[in-house]
Design an enzyme around this catalytic site. Structure first.
Site, mmCIF file in Angstrom:
data_model
loop_
_atom_site.group_PDB
_atom_site.id
_atom_site.type_symbol
_atom_site.label_atom_id
_atom_site.label_comp_id
_atom_site.label_asym_id
_atom_site.label_seq_id
_atom_site.Cartn_x
_atom_site.Cartn_y
_atom_site.Cartn_z
ATOM 1 N N ASP A 339 62.138 19.217 110.650
ATOM 2 C CA ASP A 339 61.825 20.596 110.307
ATOM 3 C C ASP A 339 60.921 21.110 111.421
ATOM 4 O O ASP A 339 60.070 20.367 111.927
ATOM 5 C CB ASP A 339 61.097 20.647 108.961
ATOM 6 C CG ASP A 339 60.561 22.031 108.667
ATOM 7 O OD1 ASP A 339 61.370 22.961 108.628
ATOM 8 O OD2 ASP A 339 59.335 22.164 108.511
ATOM 9 N N THR A 341 58.657 24.031 111.743
ATOM 10 C CA THR A 341 57.309 24.520 111.473
ATOM 11 C C THR A 341 56.446 23.463 110.798
ATOM 12 O O THR A 341 56.793 22.947 109.739
ATOM 13 C CB THR A 341 57.364 25.776 110.589
ATOM 14 O OG1 THR A 341 58.217 26.735 111.196
ATOM 15 C CG2 THR A 341 55.972 26.367 110.419
ATOM 16 N N THR A 489 65.459 24.989 111.059
ATOM 17 C CA THR A 489 64.390 25.954 110.851
ATOM 18 C C THR A 489 64.938 27.216 110.210
ATOM 19 O O THR A 489 66.112 27.557 110.369
ATOM 20 C CB THR A 489 63.703 26.311 112.191
ATOM 21 O OG1 THR A 489 62.703 27.292 111.960
ATOM 22 C CG2 THR A 489 64.714 26.859 113.193
ATOM 23 N N GLY A 490 64.095 27.913 109.515
ATOM 24 C CA GLY A 490 64.467 29.200 108.943
ATOM 25 C C GLY A 490 64.279 30.320 109.946
ATOM 26 O O GLY A 490 64.632 31.472 109.665
ATOM 27 N N ASP A 536 57.575 18.870 105.902
ATOM 28 C CA ASP A 536 56.265 18.926 105.244
ATOM 29 C C ASP A 536 56.162 19.984 104.158
ATOM 30 O O ASP A 536 55.123 20.120 103.534
ATOM 31 C CB ASP A 536 55.158 19.181 106.277
ATOM 32 C CG ASP A 536 55.229 20.603 106.838
ATOM 33 O OD1 ASP A 536 56.324 21.198 106.808
ATOM 34 O OD2 ASP A 536 54.188 21.117 107.296
ATOM 35 N N ASP A 540 61.522 21.577 102.090
ATOM 36 C CA ASP A 540 62.098 20.387 102.727
ATOM 37 C C ASP A 540 62.414 19.287 101.713
ATOM 38 O O ASP A 540 63.118 18.332 102.042
ATOM 39 C CB ASP A 540 61.126 19.806 103.776
ATOM 40 C CG ASP A 540 60.864 20.781 104.903
ATOM 41 O OD1 ASP A 540 61.815 21.478 105.302
ATOM 42 O OD2 ASP A 540 59.715 20.860 105.371
#
Length: 645
Positions: A339, A341, A489-490, A536, A540
């Site tokens: 992930d 961020t 990622t978004g 995190d 997720d």
């Protein structure tokens, strides 16, 4: 148990001395002549042998009974049968039956078995000492600060949440808490593996078990007893060490069949020598030796010892294993999904620019956005709110707040519906927005959020996140292990692309909604990839659960941590590399131990059965016990060598 085996060994060894003194066979080997003869000499030997059999051999006899009761014959069954056959036969011979007793072989066999168990248990305790060392990190007493400022010393069990304690230089923090007064540097190396002292100022959290540095600080206890980080770690380590992995199940099954083989081989050996015309005492000695040397003790310890060492080694390095089977799979991972961020990037977004796309000025755009975002827990929201506070902008109250997963947030500010959303939200709803002043920010990999009032775009915010300095090193190390690195990622395509290019990521997926992350993991698995997912956040958690190995950054949310198989205490992506390396090294040690624990039997069993008796090579039961114990000690030492890696 350690003290019990030590005591039984020394007492049995002393009782063995008279038996050795009266042994004709042993005296002839060392040219001492015939033993002294007097009435009742044979009964005296029987008495000493009986004491050794029932006292020294009791752990094995008790184990024999337990295994037969559970219908799971194992090592204790073999040892118990071997010493019982030897004792009963020798006693009957001493009482008048024609034959040859071998009491000295019986006594030395029990002595060596006790010594082997004693040494082995010391190795086991040393290998699994992580729990004791972790528990010892906590002090027994603390200095509690009373309301009037005076200090009293109380036991740790008396401390309650909210109490304030004084921690002086060099002392250990007794509980998790928050610094309320003073500054210091804290040594957290025993808990997280971080070698450098961590600076602490008022407002910072401290972890129980860490060591205070040069300054006295006052700490408010936020977690006590079983709630503390250290207590959680201890419980996780205990569960991981007690849980059975796939390799352990295989070893248990192999130990069961090795026991059956040993009993069968012993019976065949006895029958074969009797058919060959050898005396019964010789045939029985061969049978006893076969049963002793085939004991699957080393096999039973081959995997648990490695598990104990690897789990404690991981815990001391800030790598907490929650699922043994998944940890084993980490050694076979060929794809790691990150992930972005908070994992590859710092996750602390800073507001880089505010762009007005309507009649509102920039401060008003920021005020509306920050007012809504103050109710959100997303890192982007924190950056927006922080940016508003830095400009001393007063925020308004928000009503009807709503978090739209993967799209943004909305709420009512001053009676108007305000939205702070991603570019994807605009596309999904067919909303057009000007690109004035935003292209440059996108090219720099910054995240752009749009501010809408009643579905009309009034402005945009550009927020920047920085990649972790350790991230590129982690990606390079994984590439060196032939592991493919993927990022999800978004964020927008441009932001994701900029980060991927900087770090050398092999493949990335941008603008991924939370529920889509788990699906992408499954798609990689359907392509035959063995996937580890690292993240995190709450969004997720489904992906962590879907992956072959779920790795949570320890500073992340409780949901992510609870879903993961491995928890990284530090927010350092290089620890993903450490997990894979440790898993590979652990698997290697397990294979080595299983090979040694079973492989030596291919040579030992034929020798014990007497295939080379014609050449004068005959193993006694005691010699068989030495070889069996030696294999156990080798397995224990080999497991401990894992620490050197």
């Amino acid at each position: 148990m350690l003290a019990d085996f030590r005591r039984r060994f020394w007492i049995s060894l002393i009782l063995t001395l008279p038996i050795l003194f009266f042994s004709e066979t042993l005296r002839s080997l060392v040219s001492l002549g015939a033993p002294p003869q007097f009435p009742g000499a044979s009964l005296l030997v029987v008495a000493f042998a009986t004491a050794i059999y029932f006292y020294g051999g009791w752990p094995f006899l008790r184990g024999l009974i337990d295994e037969l009761r559970k219908r799971l014959p194992g090592m204790m069954t073999l040892i118990g049968l071997a010493i019982s056959v030897a004792y009963v036969y020798s006693t009957v011979v001493a009482l008048g039956l024609a034959g040859k007793a071998f009491f000295w072989e019986l006594a030395t066999l029990i002595d060596i078995m006790l010594l082997g168990h004693w040494i082995e248990m010391r190795s086991v305790m040393s290998a699994g000492s992580a729990l004791e060392s972790l528990v010892r990190l906590m002090p027994d007493s603390v200095h509690r600060v009373r309301d009037d400022g005076s200090i009293e010393e109380i036991s740790l069990s008396e401390l309650r949440k909210g109490d304030r304690i004084m921690v002086r230089p060099g002392e250990k923090f007794a509980v998790d808490g928050e610094v309320v007064e003073g500054t210091t540097a804290v040594d957290e190396s025993l808990l997280t593996g971080e070698s450098r002292p961590v600076r602490k100022v008022p407002g910072d959290g401290v972890v129980g078990g860490s060591v205070n540095g040069e300054g006295s600080v006052t700490v408010s206890a936020t977690k006590v007893g079983d709630e503390t980080y250290l207590s959680t770690v201890v419980e996780m380590v205990r569960e991981a060490q007690e849980s059975k992995s796939r390799t352990q199940t295989l070893a248990d099954r192999a130990a069961f069949w090795l026991t059956i083989i040993a009993i069968t081989a012993g019976a065949i050996t006895l029958t074969s020598w009797l058919v060959a015309g050898r005396e019964f005492v010789f045939a029985m000695e061969r049978m006893v030796t076969v049963m002793v040397i085939t004991c699957p003790h080393a096999l039973g310890l081959a995997v648990p010892l490695v598990v104990a060492v690897s789990t404690s080694l991981a815990a001391s390095s800030g790598l907490l294993l929650r699922n043994r089977a998944s940890f084993e799979r980490a050694g076979t991972v060929d794809t790691v999904v990150f992930d972005k961020t908070g994992t590859l990037t710092e996750g602390t977004f800073g507001l880089k620019a505010v762009v007005s796309l309507a009649d509102l000025d920039e401060d008003e755009v920021l005020r509306l956005a920050a007012s809504v975002e103050q109710r959100s827990e997303h890192p982007l929201a924190a950056g927006v709110v922080r940016g508003a506070k830095e400009k001393s902008i007063s925020l308004a109250d928000v009503a009807d707040f709503e978090a739209m997963k993967g799209r943004g947030v909305s709420g009512s500010v001053d009676g108007r519906r305000v939205l702070v959303v991603s570019p994807g939200y605009l596309r999904e709803n067919g909303i057009e927005a000007a690109d004035e002043g935003l292209r440059e920010h996108r090219e720099q990999g910054r995240t752009v959020s749009y501010v809408l009032v009643e579905e009309t775009v009034v402005g945009a915010l550009a927020l920047g996140d920085t990649t972790r300095p350790e991230a590129k090193e982690a990606v390079n190390a994984l590439h060196g292990m032939n592991i493919r690195c993927v990022m999800m990622t978004g964020d927008s395509e441009s932001v994701a692309g900029a980060v991927a290019e900087t770090l050398g990521i092999d493949e990335f997926f941008a603008e991924v909604l939370p529920d889509r992350k788990a699906e992408l993991v499954k798609e990689l698995q359907r392509k035959g990839r063995i996937v580890a997912m690292t993240g995190d956040g709450v969004n997720d958690a489904p992906a962590l659960a879907s992956a072959d190995v779920g790795i949570a950054i320890g500073t992340g949310t409780d949901v992510a941590v609870e879903t993961a198989d491995v928890v990284l205490v530090r927010s350092d992506p290089r620890d993903v590399v450490s997990i894979v390396r440790l898993a590979r090294a652990t698997h290697g040690k397990m294979v080595q131990n299983l090979f040694w624990a079973t492989g030596y039997n291919a040579v030992a069993i034929p020798l014990a059965a007497g295939v080379l008796a014609g050449r004068g090579i005959i193993l006694s039961p005691a010699a068989g016990a030495v070889l069996m114990s030696l294999s156990t000690v080798i397995v224990a030492v080999n497991a401990r060598l894992l620490r050197l890696r």
